[in-house]
Design a protein around this motif. Structure first.
Motif, PDB file in Angstrom:
ATOM      1  N   CYS A   3       0.846  -1.258  -0.021  1.00  0.00           N
ATOM      2  CA  CYS A   3       0.075  -0.064  -0.112  1.00  0.00           C
ATOM      3  C   CYS A   3       0.980   1.135  -0.142  1.00  0.00           C
ATOM      4  O   CYS A   3       0.265   2.540   0.228  1.00  0.00           O
ATOM      5  N   HIS A  29      -8.993  -2.115  -0.633  1.00  0.00           N
ATOM      6  CA  HIS A  29      -7.964  -2.538   0.509  1.00  0.00           C
ATOM      7  C   HIS A  29      -8.743  -2.717   1.839  1.00  0.00           C
ATOM      8  O   HIS A  29      -8.960  -3.414   2.487  1.00  0.00           O
ATOM      9  N   CYS A  34      -7.539  -4.918   4.993  1.00  0.00           N
ATOM     10  CA  CYS A  34      -6.083  -4.548   5.050  1.00  0.00           C
ATOM     11  C   CYS A  34      -5.940  -3.687   6.256  1.00  0.00           C
ATOM     12  O   CYS A  34      -6.347  -2.386   6.366  1.00  0.00           O
ATOM     13  N   CYS A  37      -4.037  -0.094   5.697  1.00  0.00           N
ATOM     14  CA  CYS A  37      -4.893   0.943   5.189  1.00  0.00           C
ATOM     15  C   CYS A  37      -5.836   1.725   6.173  1.00  0.00           C
ATOM     16  O   CYS A  37      -6.074   2.578   6.354  1.00  0.00           O
TER      17      CYS A  37
HETATM   18 ZN   LIG Z   1      -3.669  -1.602   1.878  1.00  0.00          ZN
END
Ligand SMILES: [Zn+2]
Length: 75
Positions: A3, A29, A34, A37
């Protein structure tokens, strides 16, 4: 998931001002859970909030700031 290339865009994403492609990628994401993120976005939201509270309608100039600081130090 990598990311790092999204680093500059979380604030813009929070403001709804990110490039549509980027916005789609970030939300993808987030949908995938994620962790990177999620925490970055939380940080960005906080930053945006803080900045919005720190910008008063009439901003004191550097002189005013210096005067205030020296006054505080005297006490
Ligand atoms: Zn991410």
């Amino acid at each position: 998931m990598d990311c790092r290339h999204l680093d500059d865009f979380y604030e813009l994403y929070v403001l709804g001002a990110a490039d549509p492609d980027i916005a789609v990628e970030i939300s993808r994401h987030l949908d995938n859970g994620c962790a990177c993120c999620t925490s970055r976005l939380r940080e960005a939201a906080l930053n945006v909030y803080l900045v919005s509270t720190l910008v008063p309608s009439s901003r004191p100039g550097p002189k005013t700031r210096a005067r205030l600081l020296s006054r505080l130090k005297k006490k």
